[in-house]
Design a protein around this motif. Structure first.
Motif, PDB file in Angstrom:
ATOM      1  N   LYS A 182       7.409 -46.118 -26.643  1.00 29.65           N
ATOM      2  CA  LYS A 182       6.569 -45.091 -27.258  1.00 29.65           C
ATOM      3  C   LYS A 182       5.840 -44.279 -26.188  1.00 29.65           C
ATOM      4  N   GLY A 183       6.048 -42.979 -26.209  1.00 30.79           N
ATOM      5  CA  GLY A 183       5.391 -42.087 -25.257  1.00 30.79           C
ATOM      6  C   GLY A 183       6.093 -41.969 -23.921  1.00 30.79           C
ATOM      7  N   VAL A 184       7.149 -42.762 -23.689  1.00 26.42           N
ATOM      8  CA  VAL A 184       7.885 -42.698 -22.425  1.00 26.42           C
ATOM      9  C   VAL A 184       8.966 -41.615 -22.530  1.00 26.42           C
ATOM     10  N   GLU A 185       8.941 -40.657 -21.632  1.00 27.12           N
ATOM     11  CA  GLU A 185       9.926 -39.575 -21.696  1.00 27.12           C
ATOM     12  C   GLU A 185      11.305 -40.095 -21.312  1.00 27.12           C
ATOM     13  N   PHE A 186      12.280 -39.772 -22.145  1.00 25.37           N
ATOM     14  CA  PHE A 186      13.655 -40.164 -21.856  1.00 25.37           C
ATOM     15  C   PHE A 186      14.518 -38.921 -21.698  1.00 25.37           C
ATOM     16  N   LYS A 187      15.729 -39.122 -21.204  1.00 27.21           N
ATOM     17  CA  LYS A 187      16.684 -38.032 -21.062  1.00 27.21           C
ATOM     18  C   LYS A 187      17.531 -37.978 -22.324  1.00 27.21           C
ATOM     19  N   LEU A 188      17.502 -36.837 -23.017  1.00 33.54           N
ATOM     20  CA  LEU A 188      18.306 -36.673 -24.220  1.00 33.54           C
ATOM     21  C   LEU A 188      19.700 -36.166 -23.824  1.00 33.54           C
ATOM     22  N   GLU A 189      20.728 -36.911 -24.212  1.00 31.49           N
ATOM     23  CA  GLU A 189      22.101 -36.546 -23.870  1.00 31.49           C
ATOM     24  C   GLU A 189      22.929 -36.426 -25.145  1.00 31.49           C
ATOM     25  N   TYR A 223      28.051 -38.003 -30.228  1.00 28.24           N
ATOM     26  CA  TYR A 223      26.865 -38.853 -30.182  1.00 28.24           C
ATOM     27  C   TYR A 223      25.648 -38.081 -29.672  1.00 28.24           C
ATOM     28  N   ILE A 224      24.487 -38.629 -29.996  1.00 27.79           N
ATOM     29  CA  ILE A 224      23.201 -38.227 -29.412  1.00 27.79           C
ATOM     30  C   ILE A 224      22.588 -39.503 -28.871  1.00 27.79           C
ATOM     31  N   GLN A 225      22.096 -39.484 -27.643  1.00 31.58           N
ATOM     32  CA  GLN A 225      21.539 -40.712 -27.093  1.00 31.58           C
ATOM     33  C   GLN A 225      20.293 -40.455 -26.258  1.00 31.58           C
ATOM     34  N   ALA A 226      19.457 -41.494 -26.216  1.00 33.04           N
ATOM     35  CA  ALA A 226      18.250 -41.481 -25.386  1.00 33.04           C
ATOM     36  C   ALA A 226      18.498 -42.403 -24.201  1.00 33.04           C
ATOM     37  N   VAL A 227      18.256 -41.899 -22.983  1.00 26.19           N
ATOM     38  CA  VAL A 227      18.448 -42.687 -21.763  1.00 26.19           C
ATOM     39  C   VAL A 227      17.090 -42.796 -21.062  1.00 26.19           C
ATOM     40  N   PHE A 228      16.541 -44.001 -21.035  1.00 27.56           N
ATOM     41  CA  PHE A 228      15.240 -44.231 -20.413  1.00 27.56           C
ATOM     42  C   PHE A 228      15.418 -44.535 -18.921  1.00 27.56           C
ATOM     43  N   GLU A 305      17.425 -54.538 -33.649  1.00 27.51           N
ATOM     44  CA  GLU A 305      17.473 -55.932 -33.205  1.00 27.51           C
ATOM     45  C   GLU A 305      18.295 -55.992 -31.933  1.00 27.51           C
ATOM     46  N   LEU A 306      17.608 -56.031 -30.793  1.00 25.99           N
ATOM     47  CA  LEU A 306      18.283 -56.029 -29.493  1.00 25.99           C
ATOM     48  C   LEU A 306      18.572 -57.460 -29.062  1.00 25.99           C
ATOM     49  N   PRO A 307      19.812 -57.755 -28.662  1.00 34.75           N
ATOM     50  CA  PRO A 307      20.175 -59.131 -28.269  1.00 34.75           C
ATOM     51  C   PRO A 307      19.249 -59.723 -27.206  1.00 34.75           C
ATOM     52  N   GLU A 308      18.885 -58.927 -26.204  1.00 34.00           N
ATOM     53  CA  GLU A 308      18.018 -59.422 -25.138  1.00 34.00           C
ATOM     54  C   GLU A 308      16.608 -58.860 -25.250  1.00 34.00           C
ATOM     55  N   GLY A 309      16.352 -58.139 -26.327  1.00 30.19           N
ATOM     56  CA  GLY A 309      15.014 -57.602 -26.541  1.00 30.19           C
ATOM     57  C   GLY A 309      14.755 -56.272 -25.864  1.00 30.19           C
ATOM     58  N   HIS A 310      15.579 -55.900 -24.893  1.00 28.61           N
ATOM     59  CA  HIS A 310      15.332 -54.662 -24.160  1.00 28.61           C
ATOM     60  C   HIS A 310      16.658 -53.972 -23.835  1.00 28.61           C
ATOM     61  N   ALA A 311      16.570 -52.668 -23.626  1.00 30.37           N
ATOM     62  CA  ALA A 311      17.747 -51.863 -23.261  1.00 30.37           C
ATOM     63  C   ALA A 311      17.253 -50.557 -22.673  1.00 30.37           C
ATOM     64  N   ARG A 312      18.190 -49.779 -22.150  1.00 32.14           N
ATOM     65  CA  ARG A 312      17.826 -48.506 -21.517  1.00 32.14           C
ATOM     66  C   ARG A 312      18.499 -47.319 -22.193  1.00 32.14           C
ATOM     67  N   VAL A 313      19.633 -47.545 -22.838  1.00 30.21           N
ATOM     68  CA  VAL A 313      20.379 -46.472 -23.486  1.00 30.21           C
ATOM     69  C   VAL A 313      20.498 -46.779 -24.974  1.00 30.21           C
ATOM     70  N   PHE A 314      20.142 -45.801 -25.826  1.00 29.61           N
ATOM     71  CA  PHE A 314      20.215 -45.952 -27.272  1.00 29.61           C
ATOM     72  C   PHE A 314      21.018 -44.774 -27.825  1.00 29.61           C
ATOM     73  N   ARG A 315      22.160 -45.076 -28.446  1.00 29.63           N
ATOM     74  CA  ARG A 315      23.086 -44.031 -28.884  1.00 29.63           C
ATOM     75  C   ARG A 315      23.204 -44.001 -30.402  1.00 29.63           C
ATOM     76  N   LEU A 316      23.087 -42.797 -30.969  1.00 28.62           N
ATOM     77  CA  LEU A 316      23.311 -42.561 -32.392  1.00 28.62           C
ATOM     78  C   LEU A 316      24.687 -41.938 -32.559  1.00 28.62           C
ATOM     79  N   TRP A 317      25.559 -42.589 -33.348  1.00 28.13           N
ATOM     80  CA  TRP A 317      26.880 -42.040 -33.642  1.00 28.13           C
ATOM     81  C   TRP A 317      27.498 -42.749 -34.833  1.00 28.13           C
ATOM     82  N   ASN A 318      28.692 -42.279 -35.244  1.00 29.47           N
ATOM     83  CA  ASN A 318      29.393 -42.873 -36.373  1.00 29.47           C
ATOM     84  C   ASN A 318      30.123 -44.120 -35.907  1.00 29.47           C
ATOM     85  N   GLU A 319      30.038 -45.184 -36.707  1.00 30.81           N
ATOM     86  CA  GLU A 319      30.710 -46.428 -36.302  1.00 30.81           C
ATOM     87  C   GLU A 319      32.223 -46.274 -36.259  1.00 30.81           C
TER      88      GLU A 319
END
Length: 335
Positions: A182-189, A223-228, A305-319
């Protein structure tokens, strides 16, 4: 003719001396950060006198060049001797946590090419090659990025409080310490850019649900994704259907439901594999869109629900990657 014959080897010497001084400067910077010491010599080699005063008689030119070369060599020898003294002191310094941290800081400030060149130069040019150390460097067990950051945090903890905590407790502290998105700027790709849409970080986090926003063209694997910049601990992502502003002008609301149950949030199974080749890496579904749970303000909250609780890339797309679809959202905020 004589002046030219003198000038050519002098320039060659200047180039060699410049390379040597650059090597000394790098070593001095590293050692200065690791081993406190007395001030280094600040005097630089001067330009040969015949270049400053071309009108000097030939006899004076020869003497000036000889004098300046002697002076430059003396400076290089003094710096070499001083650095050798500091390096010899390093032989008796134990690898404290702070020592390791400073070395890592130095490495992170270099490009991959510089690191490769330094390692190759050490192996090829060092007068006495420490075969054991070289072998350990080349055959090291490379940690994944997340583990590397965790190891760095462990060293900071050791430096601060010693080893009073067991490793599993330090790991828990590290994971709790990790950043909230929250509040951390990410790169929108985006895989492609739909025209006349902002398609920017600012446009998807402005809190205006339903307004542009970001959108791709129609196609497969869009896809649209956020890269922290670093791993974050995310528990939900907020999206919104395209309804107002430019979206309405372009007719998006009349075309149907874009955020449906086949739209998913996924993360790379391995961050290292993603960085090596994002097109072939495996993806793990961590959230599924439920458009029937849209809030009154137009927001659609997707629990993660993240397997390890954390990640850096979050991608929205069709399965179903093979479908030709648009990917669009007015909001893309993670918490």
């Amino acid at each position: 003719l004589l002046s030219t014959q003198i000038l050519t080897p002098t320039r060659r010497f200047d180039a060699l001396l410049g390379a040597r001084q650059e090597s000394l400067r790098r070593r001095e910077a590293l050692l200065g950060a690791l081993v406190p010491g007395e001030p280094t010599h600040k005097r630089k080699a001067t330009m040969p006198a015949h270049l400053k005063h071309p009108q000097d008689p030939l006899r004076t030119v020869g003497k000036s060049i000889g004098s300046d070369i002697d002076h430059a060599v003396t400076i290089a020898k003094l710096k070499s001797k001083e650095l050798e003294g500091k390096e010899s002191r390093l032989q008796v310094i134990s690898a404290t946590p702070m020592f390791r941290i400073k070395l890592v800081d130095q490495l992170e400030s270099l490009s991959p090419y510089q690191v490769k060149a330094m390692l190759a130069s050490y192996i090829l040019e060092e007068r006495v090659l420490d075969v054991s150390s070289a072998y350990k460097l080349m055959a090291a067990n490379v940690l994944p990025h997340t583990e590397l950051r965790a190891s760095l945090f462990t060293r900071w903890m050791e430096n601060a409080v010693g080893d009073i905590f067991p490793p599993n407790l330090v790991r828990i502290i590290y994971e709790y310490h990790a950043q909230s998105p929250k509040g951390v700027e990410f790169k929108l790709e985006l895989s492609s850019l739909y025209p006349s849409i902002a398609n920017s970080y600012a446009s998807v986090v402005d809190g205006k649900h339903g307004y542009p926003g970001a959108a791709t063209n129609r196609g497969a694997s869009q896809y649209i994704q956020a890269v922290f910049p670093e791993d974050v601990f995310a528990t939900k992502v907020t999206l919104s259907q395209p309804r107002f502003g430019v979206y309405a002008e372009q007719g998006w609301p009349t075309e149907g439901n874009y955020l449906h149950a086949h739209m998913v949030i996924e993360i790379p199974k391995s961050q290292d594999a993603y960085e090596a080749d994002s097109k072939t890496c495996e993806w793990v579904t961590v959230g599924r869109v439920r458009s029937d749970e849209e809030l009154e303000n137009g927001a659609i909250e997707v629990p993660l629900e993240l397997p390890e609780g954390h990640a850096r890339v979050f991608r929205l797309w069709n399965e179903d990657r093979s479908l030709n679809t648009y990917v669009v959202t007015g909001t893309f905020e993670l918490e």
